[in-house]
Design a protein around this motif. Structure first.
Motif, mmCIF file in Angstrom:
data_model
loop_
_atom_site.group_PDB
_atom_site.id
_atom_site.type_symbol
_atom_site.label_atom_id
_atom_site.label_comp_id
_atom_site.label_asym_id
_atom_site.label_seq_id
_atom_site.Cartn_x
_atom_site.Cartn_y
_atom_site.Cartn_z
ATOM 1 N N ARG A 24 -26.432 18.590 8.164
ATOM 2 C CA ARG A 24 -25.492 17.542 8.521
ATOM 3 C C ARG A 24 -26.061 16.645 9.616
ATOM 4 N N MET B 268 -19.483 17.313 2.648
ATOM 5 C CA MET B 268 -18.560 17.501 3.758
ATOM 6 C C MET B 268 -17.126 17.179 3.373
ATOM 7 N N CYS C 179 -16.774 21.729 0.915
ATOM 8 C CA CYS C 179 -16.883 22.607 2.079
ATOM 9 C C CYS C 179 -15.493 22.972 2.571
ATOM 10 N N TYR D 238 -13.197 24.098 5.635
ATOM 11 C CA TYR D 238 -13.253 24.073 7.087
ATOM 12 C C TYR D 238 -12.439 25.200 7.693
ATOM 13 N N VAL E 90 -16.937 22.205 12.416
ATOM 14 C CA VAL E 90 -17.447 21.000 11.753
ATOM 15 C C VAL E 90 -16.386 19.922 11.742
ATOM 16 N N VAL F 299 -16.691 16.211 13.166
ATOM 17 C CA VAL F 299 -16.487 15.016 12.365
ATOM 18 C C VAL F 299 -15.335 14.195 12.941
#
Lengths: 205, 205
Positions: free
Chosen positions: B63, B114, B118, B120, B127, B131
DNA sequence: TTATATACAAACACGAATGTATGTATAGTT
DNA sequence: AACTATACATACATTCGTGTTTGTATATAA
């Protein structure tokens, strides 16, 4: 203590869905084993496999339970004949969406699962389409509403229905995603109605 | 054939990251075993564990490789002194973001991972914060830009910088998510520059 | 009343993924 | 030239999850 009555069986089915929602929300879909879900529902995996073929089917059932009513409610506002200004209908529809989202934890959890606790690959890639379709439908609906507003001269001069529709489309999607992405940082949720109102005001004559 | 030179080791590290990106994008993060990634990179899990503590660390490395340059490029546009109208700077910055996204497949893959491949939770919940932070930062940046535009009387009368900033914030986020959510259905990507332009035109005097 | 399908629980079999431990050839270092 | 840390490959142990099969008590239909 097996062979429940039909009503009882339907009840355990609902309890499994509820448990799945909780476990999905806590651990994410991938890490939610059917055993974990079963235990959370107070049953064994046998019951889960009896009611659902696999995790994906359980996920779909959970999703459908909240999606259909949500669509019905927002559409009801969008097409409410009480509004003679289509822009008011759009604003009311979007406001209604976020109102339900804010008030109903079940709905909020399901949306949060779908947005940030599920991977859209393999069996779940179809979910993305199923979510994308209503999104596309929403775009077309509000584009028609904006067209009506345009015909009634209610749109700010110079604005094209297709363009403002896409702008509202992106705005709504972004607002939804940001409520989950930046939830703890800001008091965003309080501001949402004002943001929607300001968004619509931008295109009113 | 072990004990490569330092440069070779760095090269395999990069190859592992590239393989991880491909496998993540194809199978989602959860279903991407380190063995699959290792084989895609032409190494064994030993190599992966040598360079990265676990899957999460590998994910973070992947990332970071695309996130930092992306931020640098959009900020460069946003603060480009060649623009004397802050609204032009905002428009250029957002346009640049989606231009890079459209042109660079690596970037696109990472963002798609993302956004929709994915979950979270646990190790990856951080992450979401990482973000969310740039997203919040973006909001603050454009709010300051809008404030400048306001001071220079470049904003349409009646509009408040904070409000239009939030509207642009949501618009951008939504546009990003919709590009991945409804990609195959529509030719949305072609329309993005026009959408950005129309969005900004709404608030120009 | 009996037979059968139902609504699960319990047990089984299997694969897959992880983390770690160990082996090892060689690039660097002294 | 000898030593050591490096950059991996290989092997091992263990855990976890899934799908299926089997068992079973009972609601319900005939």
């Amino acid at each position: 203590m097996v062979r429940k009555t039909k009503e009882e069986a339907e009840q355990t089915r609902k309890e499994i869905i509820e448990a799945a929602r909780n476990v999905f929300h806590e651990s994410g879909v991938s890490r939610s084993s059917l055993d974990k879900i079963a235990k959370a529902a107070g049953v064994t995996r046998g019951a889960v496999y009896w009611h659902f073929a696999d995790k994906a089917e359980l996920f779909f059932a959970m999703r459908e339970d909240v999606f259909a009513p949500m669509l019905a409610r927002t559409d009801a506002r969008l097409y409410d004949p009480a509004f003679d200004n289509p822009l008011d209908a759009i604003e009311a529809s979007i406001t209604e969406f976020f109102r339900v989202l804010a008030e109903c934890e079940v709905v909020r959890e399901v949306f949060e699962i779908m947005i940030s606790r599920c991977e859209y690959v393999d069996e779940f890639s179809s979910v993305q389409e199923e979510v994308g379709r209503p999104a596309l439908a929403f775009l077309e609906k509000i584009e028609r509403m904006y067209q009506q507003a345009f015909d009634k001269q209610l749109l700010r001069p110079g604005l094209l229905p297709a363009m403002v529709a896409r702008d509202t489309w992106a705005f709504t999607s972004g607002l939804l995603h940001l409520t989950f992405g930046c939830r703890k940082n800001t008091g965003l949720e309080q501001e949402i109605p004002a943001m929607i109102q300001a968004h619509m005001a931008l295109r009113r004559r």
